[in-house]
Design a protein around this motif. Structure first.
Motif, PDB file in Angstrom:
ATOM      1  N   VAL A  48       0.869  -1.165   0.000  1.00 54.58           N
ATOM      2  CA  VAL A  48       0.000   0.000   0.000  1.00 54.58           C
ATOM      3  C   VAL A  48       0.912   1.222   0.000  1.00 54.58           C
ATOM      4  O   VAL A  48       1.731   1.388   0.904  1.00 54.58           O
ATOM      5  N   VAL A  49       0.791   2.054  -1.027  1.00 52.96           N
ATOM      6  CA  VAL A  49       1.668   3.212  -1.199  1.00 52.96           C
ATOM      7  C   VAL A  49       0.841   4.485  -1.069  1.00 52.96           C
ATOM      8  O   VAL A  49      -0.196   4.623  -1.716  1.00 52.96           O
ATOM      9  N   TRP A  50       1.315   5.401  -0.236  1.00 57.96           N
ATOM     10  CA  TRP A  50       0.633   6.677  -0.006  1.00 57.96           C
ATOM     11  C   TRP A  50       1.501   7.801  -0.557  1.00 57.96           C
ATOM     12  O   TRP A  50       2.668   7.935  -0.204  1.00 57.96           O
ATOM     13  N   LEU A  51       0.930   8.610  -1.440  1.00 56.30           N
ATOM     14  CA  LEU A  51       1.693   9.717  -2.020  1.00 56.30           C
ATOM     15  C   LEU A  51       0.859  10.992  -1.952  1.00 56.30           C
ATOM     16  O   LEU A  51      -0.224  11.074  -2.533  1.00 56.30           O
ATOM     17  N   GLY A  52       1.371  11.989  -1.218  1.00 57.05           N
ATOM     18  CA  GLY A  52       0.718  13.292  -1.151  1.00 57.05           C
ATOM     19  C   GLY A  52       1.172  14.161  -2.309  1.00 57.05           C
ATOM     20  O   GLY A  52       2.364  14.366  -2.504  1.00 57.05           O
ATOM     21  N   LYS A  55      -0.430  -6.860  -6.868  1.00 58.65           N
ATOM     22  CA  LYS A  55      -1.705  -6.523  -6.229  1.00 58.65           C
ATOM     23  C   LYS A  55      -1.418  -5.423  -5.218  1.00 58.65           C
ATOM     24  O   LYS A  55      -1.057  -5.667  -4.072  1.00 58.65           O
ATOM     25  N   MET A  56      -1.569  -4.165  -5.665  1.00 63.73           N
ATOM     26  CA  MET A  56      -1.179  -3.015  -4.864  1.00 63.73           C
ATOM     27  C   MET A  56      -2.344  -2.050  -4.707  1.00 63.73           C
ATOM     28  O   MET A  56      -3.270  -2.029  -5.523  1.00 63.73           O
ATOM     29  N   LEU A  57      -2.258  -1.238  -3.655  1.00 60.04           N
ATOM     30  CA  LEU A  57      -3.181  -0.117  -3.457  1.00 60.04           C
ATOM     31  C   LEU A  57      -2.356   1.162  -3.483  1.00 60.04           C
ATOM     32  O   LEU A  57      -1.431   1.324  -2.688  1.00 60.04           O
ATOM     33  N   ILE A  58      -2.676   2.066  -4.400  1.00 57.94           N
ATOM     34  CA  ILE A  58      -1.991   3.345  -4.513  1.00 57.94           C
ATOM     35  C   ILE A  58      -2.945   4.427  -4.041  1.00 57.94           C
ATOM     36  O   ILE A  58      -4.050   4.570  -4.587  1.00 57.94           O
ATOM     37  N   VAL A  59      -2.539   5.190  -3.031  1.00 61.10           N
ATOM     38  CA  VAL A  59      -3.367   6.290  -2.518  1.00 61.10           C
ATOM     39  C   VAL A  59      -2.719   7.602  -2.944  1.00 61.10           C
ATOM     40  O   VAL A  59      -1.545   7.856  -2.648  1.00 61.10           O
ATOM     41  N   LEU A  60      -3.490   8.437  -3.646  1.00 56.73           N
ATOM     42  CA  LEU A  60      -3.016   9.748  -4.099  1.00 56.73           C
ATOM     43  C   LEU A  60      -3.836  10.806  -3.381  1.00 56.73           C
ATOM     44  O   LEU A  60      -5.029  10.986  -3.666  1.00 56.73           O
ATOM     45  N   ASP A  61      -3.208  11.500  -2.458  1.00 49.32           N
ATOM     46  CA  ASP A  61      -3.907  12.471  -1.633  1.00 49.32           C
ATOM     47  C   ASP A  61      -3.788  13.865  -2.233  1.00 49.32           C
ATOM     48  O   ASP A  61      -2.701  14.297  -2.609  1.00 49.32           O
ATOM     49  N   ASP A  62      -4.914  14.558  -2.341  1.00 51.47           N
ATOM     50  CA  ASP A  62      -4.931  15.967  -2.749  1.00 51.47           C
ATOM     51  C   ASP A  62      -4.682  16.121  -4.243  1.00 51.47           C
ATOM     52  O   ASP A  62      -3.822  16.907  -4.672  1.00 51.47           O
TER      53      ASP A  62
END
Length: 764
Positions: A140-144, A194-201
């Protein structure tokens, strides 16, 4: 620092050792007092005390337990800045939306959370990402994306792609810097994952499309303030302001957590505020000031709520805390630490740490758990604090704050990049002798330094850009110090951007040293990307400026690079002039690294010119010096060159021994180009030993690695070696195919050199 770490480890080992010992004593005494021997009781007590001691070991703090760790303090448990950040302690009112986002669904999934500022989009995304972690085993990758931050702080799509690729350990390709090419590489890297990419803002669909993963089993979760036209989500959630009942739930939960039971305050907050951010602000303020009265409705529109809540929160702060809040709101980065607050507010470190803790307790900052560096700030809080700063901070005060910031950040970057090749545990000395209260970061190894730079790069880049906008004398220094890390990680566009702009500024201010340094940085990028003639012009300009200034160190560095360029261009006589100059200067000083590189350059030239005895003497001397200073990349280069020398002389076993040591070092350092070349050398050595299977293995590995980083010469060499091996095996069809590939690659290299314009000025 090393002694401190040893003492800390020793203390923890003692705790672990004492646990079983205490269990034995407790078990023996218990059985003695009860006059009955019970092995179950005895074993149980030993196990329990051992577990307690292990728990104590885990729980021991790495610093001040009351606050997040200071910027740069090395924490072995520090996690990636791309991991999901920590959320707030209280989460209510969004359970329906959370269930919608986390309910099972087949195939690729695009989810979007939309809502006005302050409705809790990021908090919902954090909760959803944590709930979905088990479904996405590949990460799970979080990128602001920082869309609404200052211009220099925003994350470009190209930079976002390079950051994501680095997180997957995809090596940089100097010929792949455009968004289209990087996106193609990103999709190839995520295929089958099988990944979750979170793009914030996020702001636009065009910003998002290049970041979409390829795998059908992957998902992407986006937060945005408005509808992303052209992006059709599988699941969309639009967050509305809370109802009165939800507002009361949130206010009551926050106050109860603070130990305050006040139904009247809960009712007053719920009657007045509807945005979760404003509700939290007023609840935190009430918890800190139980006698506070809740104001009436703040304005005609719901957006006025946050302004009213912040105004009350700011007014209730003591002056030192208000000063820190105003100044950290000016910080171009997103991760706020105690040293950053101290330099911006011009406060002692312990006082700045205390003020940050106060702001956190008042709900004005959010603790950041990803890299152990402190806090982050909501955009709405930052906007309100910037308005306050405009009222109270003069231009002169802000200029002084920024100069302190640039000086401090330059010091920590300068110290960090110097350690990338060190294998020793080191202690950072304070680079800013005027302020001994702000220690530089401490790292235990080159791996730790690289991890820290990965975590901090976005913020360091933002500070460097801001230094350029402020026309700071530290601008080119920041660009210079960041360059080697950025080149290693593939941020080539960022190098050209910073060095090019800093060069213009240095020319406008007649800063000859800055001009020399920026020409040097641009030349290094050109050399890495195969533009040798352009690199040559940059280096020649840089050398002229360093010579005019009488800067000995700069001349040595540029002469070393000119030696490399001329070697690549086949001008061995020119290369030797520069290598000899480097050795003469190096021997006149006491810098062992300079001497080591100078002997290494001469040894390589000796080998290329057929002076094998002298080559061995120079390379052995270089290796010995590199070993004295612990410079592992230099040691690896010397082993590789000695291996090539032994191979040329027919000493195949000695060659293999040297090359095996070189390969091990390059693998540990993550140096893909040298790994590729060393695999090729090992293929030649094993062919000489008659080990055809091993030779094919190494030649194939060389071709694969060289292809990953578009190392054209390495690919050509690998194809040539595979052709030889195929011809030996009698497979002439395969041999001809490899020779055609090698010929095409050599032709490509010749065309690349021919297309360079040697008469054109160096581009900025």
């Amino acid at each position: 620092m090393a002694g401190g770490l040893r003492d800390q480890r020793r203390g923890r080992l003692i705790i672990v050792a004492l646990g079983p010992m205490a269990g034995v004593v407790a078990g023996g005494l218990t059985n003695l007092l009860t006059m009955t021997w019970n092995w179950w009781l005895f074993g149980g007590l030993v196990l329990m005390t051992s577990m307690v001691s292990a728990g104590t070991l885990i729980a021991l703090p790495n610093g001040d337990p009351g606050y997040p760790a200071a910027l740069g303090t090395e924490d072995p448990q520090a996690t990636s800045a791309l991991q999901v950040p920590s959320g707030t302690r209280v989460f209510v009112g969004r359970s329906k939306e959370l269930r919608r986002l986390t309910s099972p669904a087949p195939g690729p999934l695009v989810m979007i959370i939309t809502g006005m500022p302050g409705t809790g989009k990021t908090e919902l995304a954090i909760r959803a990402a944590r709930a979905l972690t088990a479904r996405y085993p590949d990460g799970v990758v979080w990128l602001g994306l920082r869309t609404y931050a200052a211009t220099e702080s925003r994350v470009t799509t190209a930079s976002a792609l390079r950051t994501l690729l680095n997180a997957l350990n995809v090596p940089p390709d100097p010929h792949t810097t455009s968004v289209t090419a990087l996106s193609r590489t990103w999709r190839a890297a995520t295929a089958g994952r099988k990944m979750l990419i979170v793009l914030d803002d996020a702001d636009t669909a065009e910003q998002i499309r290049p970041l979409l993963p390829a795998a059908e089993e992957s998902a992407i979760l986006i937060t945005t303030r408005h509808v992303l036209i052209g992006l059709d989500p599988d699941r969309g959630v639009t967050l509305q302001p809370f109802t009165r009942s939800q507002a009361a739930q949130l206010a009551g939960a926050v106050l109860r957590r603070a130990g305050l039971h006040d139904p009247e305050a809960v009712a007053a907050i719920a009657a007045t505020f509807r945005l979760p951010l404003a509700i939290r602000q007023m609840s935190d303020l009430k918890a800190a000031n139980p006698a506070l009265s809740i104001p009436a409705a703040p304005g005609e529109t719901i957006s006025d709520e946050t302004a009213a809540a912040f105004a009350r929160s700011f007014a209730a702060l003591a002056k030192p805390a208000r000063l820190v809040l105003r100044r950290v709101a000016r910080y171009p980065g997103s991760l706020i630490s105690s040293p950053i607050a101290a330099v911006l507010a011009d406060q002692p470190l312990d006082q700045a740490t205390e003020q940050l803790a106060t702001l956190y307790q008042r709900g004005l900052l959010i603790a950041d758990n990803r890299s152990g560096v402190g806090y982050r700030m909501h955009d709405a809080v930052r906007a309100a604090a910037l308005i306050e700063s405009g009222k109270h901070d003069s231009t002169r005060q802000l200029a002084g704050a920024f100069q302190r910031l640039f000086r401090y950040v330059n010091g920590i970057v300068d110290g960090s990049v110097l350690l990338l090749d060190s294998s020793e545990t080191v202690t950072y000395l304070d680079s800013d002798k005027e302020d001994p209260h702000l220690p530089l970061p401490r790292h235990e190894s080159d791996v730790a330094v690289l991890r820290w730079l990965d975590q901090q790069h976005a913020d360091l880049l933002a500070v460097a850009r801001h230094s350029l906008s402020e026309r700071s004398p530290y601008a080119w220094r920041l660009a210079y110090n960041l360059e080697s890390y950025q080149r290693m990680r593939g941020f080539y566009s960022e190098i050209v951007e910073l060095n090019g702009e800093a060069l213009k500024l240095a020319e406008q201010t007649d800063d000859a040293l800055g001009q020399a340094a920026m020409h040097q940085g641009l030349g290094l990028v050109d050399m890495r990307t195969g533009r040798y003639l352009t690199a040559l012009m940059h280096f020649q300009t840089s050398l002229k400026l360093y010579a005019q200034l009488g800067n000995r160190v700069g001349q040595v560095i540029i002469r070393h690079e000119l030696c490399n360029v001329h070697k690549w261009l086949g001008n061995l006589a020119e290369a030797r002039v520069h290598a000899t100059f480097c050795l003469t200067l190096a021997l006149s000083g006491d810098n062992l690294v300079e001497q080591a590189f100078a002997f290494s350059n001469l040894g390589i030239l000796d080998r290329l010119e057929g002076n094998f005895t002298t080559a061995r003497e120079h390379l052995s001397r270089s290796k010995s010096l590199f070993e004295q200073v612990g410079q592992r990349r230099g040691i690896g280069i010397c082993h590789r060159q000695l291996g090539m020398l032994d191979e040329h002389l027919g000493h195949h076993h000695d060659a293999q021994a040297h090359l095996d040591q070189a390969l091990a070092l390059f693998e540990d350092l993550g140096d893909l180009m040298n790994r590729a070349d060393t695999h090729h050398n090992l293929a030649v050595a094993h062919r000489g030993l008659g080990n055809m299977a091993a030779a094919i293995h190494h030649a194939t590995a060389a071709l694969f690695l060289a292809g990953q980083i578009s190392h054209v010469q390495g690919q050509a060499d690998a194809h040539s070696e595979l052709a030889r091996l195929a011809r030996i095996a009698g497979d002439h069809t395969t041999a001809r195919a490899h020779l055609r590939h090698a010929h095409d690659l050599h032709q490509r290299l010749r065309l690349a050199h021919a297309t360079e314009q040697p008469d054109s000025p160096p581009p900025a």
